[in-house]
Write an enzyme that holds these catalytic residues in place. Structure first.
Site, PDB file in Angstrom:
ATOM      1  N   LYS A 197       3.152 117.236  61.431  1.00 48.99           N
ATOM      2  CA  LYS A 197       4.263 116.315  62.047  1.00 48.99           C
ATOM      3  C   LYS A 197       4.741 115.800  60.827  1.00 48.99           C
ATOM      4  CE  LYS A 197       5.454 111.905  62.619  1.00 48.99           C
ATOM      5  NZ  LYS A 197       6.890 111.848  62.283  1.00 48.99           N
ATOM      6  N   GLY A 250       1.049 108.545  53.392  1.00 52.60           N
ATOM      7  CA  GLY A 250       2.073 107.894  53.895  1.00 52.60           C
ATOM      8  C   GLY A 250       1.979 106.412  53.333  1.00 52.60           C
ATOM      9  N   THR A 252       0.180 102.560  53.204  1.00 48.94           N
ATOM     10  CA  THR A 252      -1.179 101.960  53.380  1.00 48.94           C
ATOM     11  C   THR A 252      -1.259 101.571  54.396  1.00 48.94           C
ATOM     12  OG1 THR A 252      -1.602 101.663  50.929  1.00 48.94           O
ATOM     13  CG2 THR A 252      -2.775 100.212  52.375  1.00 48.94           C
ATOM     14  N   GLU A 272      -3.977 109.475  51.885  1.00 46.43           N
ATOM     15  CA  GLU A 272      -3.400 109.592  50.542  1.00 46.43           C
ATOM     16  C   GLU A 272      -2.195 108.618  50.748  1.00 46.43           C
ATOM     17  OE1 GLU A 272      -3.505 112.035  47.848  1.00 46.43           O
ATOM     18  OE2 GLU A 272      -4.990 113.281  48.552  1.00 46.43           O
ATOM     19  N   CYS A 306       4.804 108.668  45.119  1.00 45.38           N
ATOM     20  CA  CYS A 306       3.514 107.806  45.071  1.00 45.38           C
ATOM     21  C   CYS A 306       2.872 107.453  43.767  1.00 45.38           C
ATOM     22  CB  CYS A 306       2.326 108.274  46.182  1.00 45.38           C
ATOM     23  SG  CYS A 306       1.863 110.017  45.623  1.00 45.38           S
ATOM     24  N   GLU A 403       4.791  97.611  46.529  1.00 48.33           N
ATOM     25  CA  GLU A 403       5.247  99.048  46.205  1.00 48.33           C
ATOM     26  C   GLU A 403       6.669  99.008  46.573  1.00 48.33           C
ATOM     27  OE1 GLU A 403       3.982 102.444  48.585  1.00 48.33           O
ATOM     28  OE2 GLU A 403       3.852 103.677  46.906  1.00 48.33           O
TER      29      GLU A 403
END
Ligand code: NDP
Length: 499
Positions: A197, A250, A252, A272, A306, A403
């Site tokens: 997806k 994606g 956290t 990840e 990231c 982030e």
């Protein structure tokens, strides 16, 4: 499009105009949901295409197709060399269609066409060929054992690595092709089936790659794509009982939710996740190399990476010189649409994400932080944010610890390496970091003390298929890449033979 933009290929225009369905069992199928999801060009905010908004019933169909293909052995039971040949042919097909896929990526994601060509397509090609090669290198062990009964019996044990089953791949919007294929390829190399997806924001390139997989010879049902919203389609996919493993890249918070749901069935999970990645610059560093390396490390794909460096700790004696160098570099960046290859900073992926990054900068301004910004970009409807340096941000600023995932980087003065290390590690994240020094002694002494899955010395953000990648702490669990990559897509079976 402005005059200096790349001419869009006819094949790209035709692909955008299609009424995209779901790719299930080697063919296009309409979604059972009527609603459609719009795809926008971040450079001007205009709709360029639309995709299906898959619901749980669509997902169930895709998973069932993948499961049937897996249990029938149409892929896993092929000779490893046959699977390898098909996967190499698949890479060749991407190479043949490289410009088409690069343009699609820039049009849906916003990034520079140069980055789409070099990273999204170029790196994906290298990684595909590397992973195809792993297909013929799956190994177990032979083990001597000491089972003492019944008296006189002898045993030999060996281990087999068997494909884990149906994999669910969930892909973010920042590198849709690159990260998408980082899930598809190890799954296929290991002999698994996959349902993937993409993000609803950037679904197009993986849909095209599904067609190319069939053209390469991947059997029907082995590679399926469902498009839809994360909270509906993504949730139904990751929680489906026939899914043996979830590979998620994606944020956290979403990753934690997936891990919690997976715990119920002990579904295998690779995560990840996000990062707030430090760079530590020691006073003996080559300052020109630092500026070039960390401008790229911080602003590649508008900081929507990231692994991007977002906190730069600089030893006091070189702080003023380095800030002046970064200021000059940031102010010289040209800002414009990704399809104009002469621009260096491009729009963010979506209006929602643009607004999220703008809110971080507003918070910093309201708290009187010192910001140095480059060009604001064209006066258009695009989702632009100027590249921005934040000078010595106070810890009370949201962007100091969270982030941002945008073209924003914090420059922080520290007294010495000890203070830099302490501050660099003072975060829940642990994805990447870099150390900048000309001292071998410092490099060897400090790299073990940095809590991150990847630590670069005198460079940042470089990734290779033969270099394991993943996070410490809340940046995830598991590793992509490297010679042992397929372990995460296989189960180890011990076979014990009495003779
Ligand atoms: P999100 O976590 O919001 O979304 C990632 C994917 O998960 C999307 O496909 C999304 O679908 C889907 N999703 C959302 N909710 C659910 C759910 N409940 N169940 C299943 N799937 C769901 O992240 P972003 O797309 O915003 O990507 C940015 C994040 O990804 C950053 O935090 C970044 O650090 C991280 N990232 C990490 C990398 C790494 O290797 N460590 C690499 C690249 C990015 P949809 O978009 O359709 O809602």
């Amino acid at each position: 499009m402005p005059d200096n933009c790349v001419t869009i290929l006819n094949s790209v225009t035709r692909f955008l105009d299609r009424q995209h369905g779901l790719y299930i069992n080697g063919q296009w199928q309409a979604s059972q949901a009527e609603q459609r999801l719009a795809v926008y060009n971040p450079a001007d905010g205009q709709q360029i295409s639309s995709t299906a908004d898959a619901n749980a019933a669509d997902v169930a169909l895709a998973v069932s197709s993948a499961h049937q293909a897996f249990t029938a052995g149409v892929w896993a039971q092929r000779l490893p060399a046959e699977r390898e040949r098909i996967l190499l042919r698949y890479a060749d097909l991407l190479e043949q269609h490289c410009e088409e896929l690069a343009q699609l990526e820039t049009l849906e994601q916003g990034k520079s066409i140069n980055i789409s060509r070099a990273f999204e397509v170029g790196c994906t090609l290298n990684w595909m060929r590397y992973t195809a090669g792993l297909t013929t290198k799956i190994t177990g062990q032979t083990l001597d054992v000491s089972i003492p009964m019944p008296p006189g019996a002898r045993y030999q044990v060996y281990t087999r690595k068997e494909p884990i089953g149906v994999v669910a791949g969930i892909v973010p919007w920042n590198f849709p092709l690159l990260i998408g294929m980082r899930k598809v390829m190890p799954a296929l190399a290991a002999g698994c089936s996959i349902v993937i997806k993409p993000s609803e924001t950037t679904p197009l390139t993986l849909l095209r790659m599904a067609e190319l997989a069939s053209e390469a010879g991947v059997p029907p049902g082995v590679f399926n794509v469902v498009t839809g919203r994360g909270a509906v389609c993504g949730k139904a996919l990751t929680e489906h009982p026939l899914i043996a493993k979830v590979s998620f890249t994606g944020s956290t918070p979403v990753g934690k939710g997936i891990a919690r749901a997976a715990a119920d069935r002990l579904t295998r999970v690779t995560l990840e996740l996000g990062g707030k990645n430090p760079a530590i610059v020691l006073q003996d560093a080559d300052l020109q190399q630092v500026i070039e390396g960390l401008m790229a490390g911080s602003f590649l794909n508008q900081g929507q990476v990231c692994a991007a460096s977002s906190r730069i700790y600089i030893e006091a004696p070189i702080y003023d010189r380095l800030v002046a160098g970064f200021e000059q570099a940031v102010k010289s960046l040209s800002v414009g649409p990704g399809m104009d290859g002469s621009t260096q900073i491009n729009p963010l992926v979506s209006l929602a994400h643009r607004n999220k990054v703008a809110a971080y900068l507003d918070d910093a301004r309201n708290k009187r932080a010192e910001l140095i910004s480059g060009s604001a970009g064209p006066d258009a409807q695009g989702f632009y944010i100027p590249p921005t340096l934040v000078i010595n941000p106070d810890d009370s600023l949201n962007l100091a610890r969270e982030e941002v995932f945008g073209p924003v980087v914090n420059l922080i003065r520290v007294a010495d390496a000890e203070e830099a290390l302490r501050k660099a590690n003072d975060t829940d994240y642990g994805l990447t970091a870099s150390l900048w020094t000309t001292s071998l002694q410092a490099a060897m002494a400090y790299t073990p003390r940095i809590q991150a899955g990847t630590v670069w010395v005198n460079t940042h953000t470089l990734i290779d298929a033969n270099m394991p990648f993943g996070g410490f702490k809340q940046s995830g669990s598991g590793r992509d890449f490297g010679p042992d990559w397929l372990d995460a897509y296989t189960e180890s079976k011990s076979v014990c033979i009495r003779y």
